[in-house]
Design a protein around this motif. Structure first.
Motif, mmCIF file in Angstrom:
data_model
loop_
_atom_site.group_PDB
_atom_site.id
_atom_site.type_symbol
_atom_site.label_atom_id
_atom_site.label_comp_id
_atom_site.label_asym_id
_atom_site.label_seq_id
_atom_site.Cartn_x
_atom_site.Cartn_y
_atom_site.Cartn_z
ATOM 1 N N ASP A 48 15.156 -36.950 64.269
ATOM 2 C CA ASP A 48 15.242 -36.248 63.032
ATOM 3 C C ASP A 48 16.178 -36.937 61.815
ATOM 4 O OD1 ASP A 48 13.740 -34.545 64.219
ATOM 5 O OD2 ASP A 48 15.254 -33.063 64.413
ATOM 6 N N SER A 74 7.269 -35.917 58.572
ATOM 7 C CA SER A 74 6.686 -35.805 59.995
ATOM 8 C C SER A 74 7.175 -34.900 60.529
ATOM 9 C CB SER A 74 7.086 -37.253 60.611
ATOM 10 O OG SER A 74 6.436 -38.318 59.955
ATOM 11 N N CYS A 75 6.440 -34.071 61.709
ATOM 12 C CA CYS A 75 6.991 -33.122 62.308
ATOM 13 C C CYS A 75 6.002 -33.091 63.692
ATOM 14 C CB CYS A 75 6.588 -31.708 61.766
ATOM 15 S SG CYS A 75 5.034 -31.320 61.347
ATOM 16 N N GLY A 76 6.683 -31.970 64.646
ATOM 17 C CA GLY A 76 6.047 -31.988 65.952
ATOM 18 C C GLY A 76 6.573 -30.986 66.775
ATOM 19 N N SER A 134 11.176 -32.991 64.428
ATOM 20 C CA SER A 134 10.315 -33.051 65.513
ATOM 21 C C SER A 134 10.863 -32.836 66.751
ATOM 22 C CB SER A 134 9.357 -34.279 65.635
ATOM 23 O OG SER A 134 8.163 -34.350 66.516
ATOM 24 N N GLY A 144 3.323 -27.666 64.406
ATOM 25 C CA GLY A 144 4.348 -28.043 64.177
ATOM 26 C C GLY A 144 4.627 -27.733 62.702
ATOM 27 N N TYR A 200 1.705 -32.951 66.695
ATOM 28 C CA TYR A 200 2.684 -33.632 65.951
ATOM 29 C C TYR A 200 1.688 -34.117 64.786
ATOM 30 C CZ TYR A 200 0.933 -37.307 69.196
ATOM 31 O OH TYR A 200 -0.061 -38.200 70.059
ATOM 32 N N THR A 234 11.761 -36.261 58.879
ATOM 33 C CA THR A 234 11.448 -36.038 60.033
ATOM 34 C C THR A 234 12.308 -34.655 60.857
ATOM 35 O OG1 THR A 234 10.866 -38.195 60.304
ATOM 36 C CG2 THR A 234 10.758 -36.644 62.484
#
Length: 338
Positions: free
Chosen positions: A243, A234-236, A154, A174, A218, A152
């Motif tokens: 993270d 996952s990102c955002g 984000s 993102g 996101y 992750t």
């Protein structure tokens, strides 16, 4: 090459980080900076004691004292200026993503090949000792056969202060901004596990919250990589999340609570990888970085300038990652407006 003379194409925040890195590097020197505004370029030059400041990118590319150019314009302009730098005979380090789509990257590669210049996408985390140690542990079978990876990257940002991130015309969202690290890392894990140079996912799916303009605020993706390795990414840009990196194998797991792409690890210092065997107590593996990550990146370019490609960030690697990003954005419906 004992000394590489750098020109900075754009004078934003990331250019400031890289400029500080060049100052710390062993083989780099800051020669010029260009911005769309002459005043902005001169202010940046004064801050870093750069001798030449230009109010146009063309003027910097015409400077015979510039050997290599660092491109850090907004995403959609990367390809154009990387090509124009190559045409001017300058070596190129271009911020990620190299281009907004994989198809556009082919044109950049063609220009670099035609004009015989070095070209690398600036995924600086790949050069950090922490990332290299993670690869070593996976390759050595520290957790057995790799089965899954979760990662992750984000953060929450103020739309008023980060308008670029919300603008589809500027490659906002993102996935392109920080999700590219997640796809890169997931693929790197699979490459280390399988002992191959480049892999691409066999399947890509995903979901996202899209803004009214169609930008992913996101997002989460699921990759099926070769070897039946599953990756959750996952990102955002509008959601703060924890993270981290977790890699799961048949004999344990690896946890990186603070990946090398986060701001604190850009400076020299110690980071951790936690190895937890299936039976036994966790082991904290400390990794020491004696050089800042941007200084390391600048020196890496100087070291491999005659190779025309980085051995760790080849053009094939860049293309595989961009194709994965294309598929992730398609899966979440990027650009769909409400």
């Amino acid at each position: 090459m004992t000394q590489l003379r750098w020109g900075l194409l754009a004078a934003g925040t990331i250019a400031g980080h890289f400029a500080a890195g060049v100052e710390e590097s062993r083989h780099g020197v800051l020669t010029a900076v260009a911005a769309r505004s002459g005043d902005r370029a001169r202010d940046f030059a004064a801050r870093f004691e750069i001798p030449n400041a230009y109010g146009s990118y063309e003027d910097l590319l015409a400077d015979p004292d510039v050997d290599a150019v660092y491109v850090s314009t907004p995403h959609p302009m990367h390809g154009e200026w990387a090509i124009r730098a190559a045409e001017a005979g300058k070596h190129v380090l271009c911020e990620k993503p190299l281009t907004v789509t994989a198809a556009a990257a082919e044109e950049v590669f063609d220009a670099a090949r035609k004009h015989d210049v070095f070209l690398m996408e600036a995924f600086m985390y790949r050069l950090h000792p922490q990332t290299r140690r993670l690869v070593e542990l996976i390759s050595a079978g520290a957790i057995g056969e790799v089965r899954a990876v979760d990662t992750t990257f984000s953060f929450d940002s103020d739309p008023a202060e980060t308008a670029r991130l919300g603008d589809p015309a500027l490659g906002g969202g993102g996935i392109l901004d920080v999700g590219c690290y997640c796809t890169s890392l997931a693929r790197l894990v699979a490459q280390a596990a399988l002992g191959v140079d480049v892999v691409e996912p066999l399947e890509v799916s995903g979901m996202a919250r899209l803004s009214a303009a169609g930008v992913d605020e996101y997002a989460t993706g699921l990759l099926r990589l070769p070897g039946d390795i599953l990756a959750t990414i996952s990102c955002g840009i509008r959601l703060a999340r924890e993270d981290g990196i977790r890699v799961f194998g048949t004999r344990g797991q690896l946890h990186v609570p603070r990946p090398a792409w986060i701001h604190p690890l850009r400076a020299p210092g110690t980071s951790e990888i936690i190895l937890t065997p299936s039976s036994g107590a966790p082991e904290v593996i400390e990794v020491e970085a004696t050089q800042g990550i941007f200084a390391r990146e600048a020196d890496h370019v100087a070291t491999h300038i005659e190779d025309r490609q980085s051995p760790e960030l080849t053009w094939a690697e860049t293309l595989a990652n961009l194709r994965t990003l294309d598929r992730w954005r398609e899966a979440v419906g990027y650009g769909r407006t409400s």
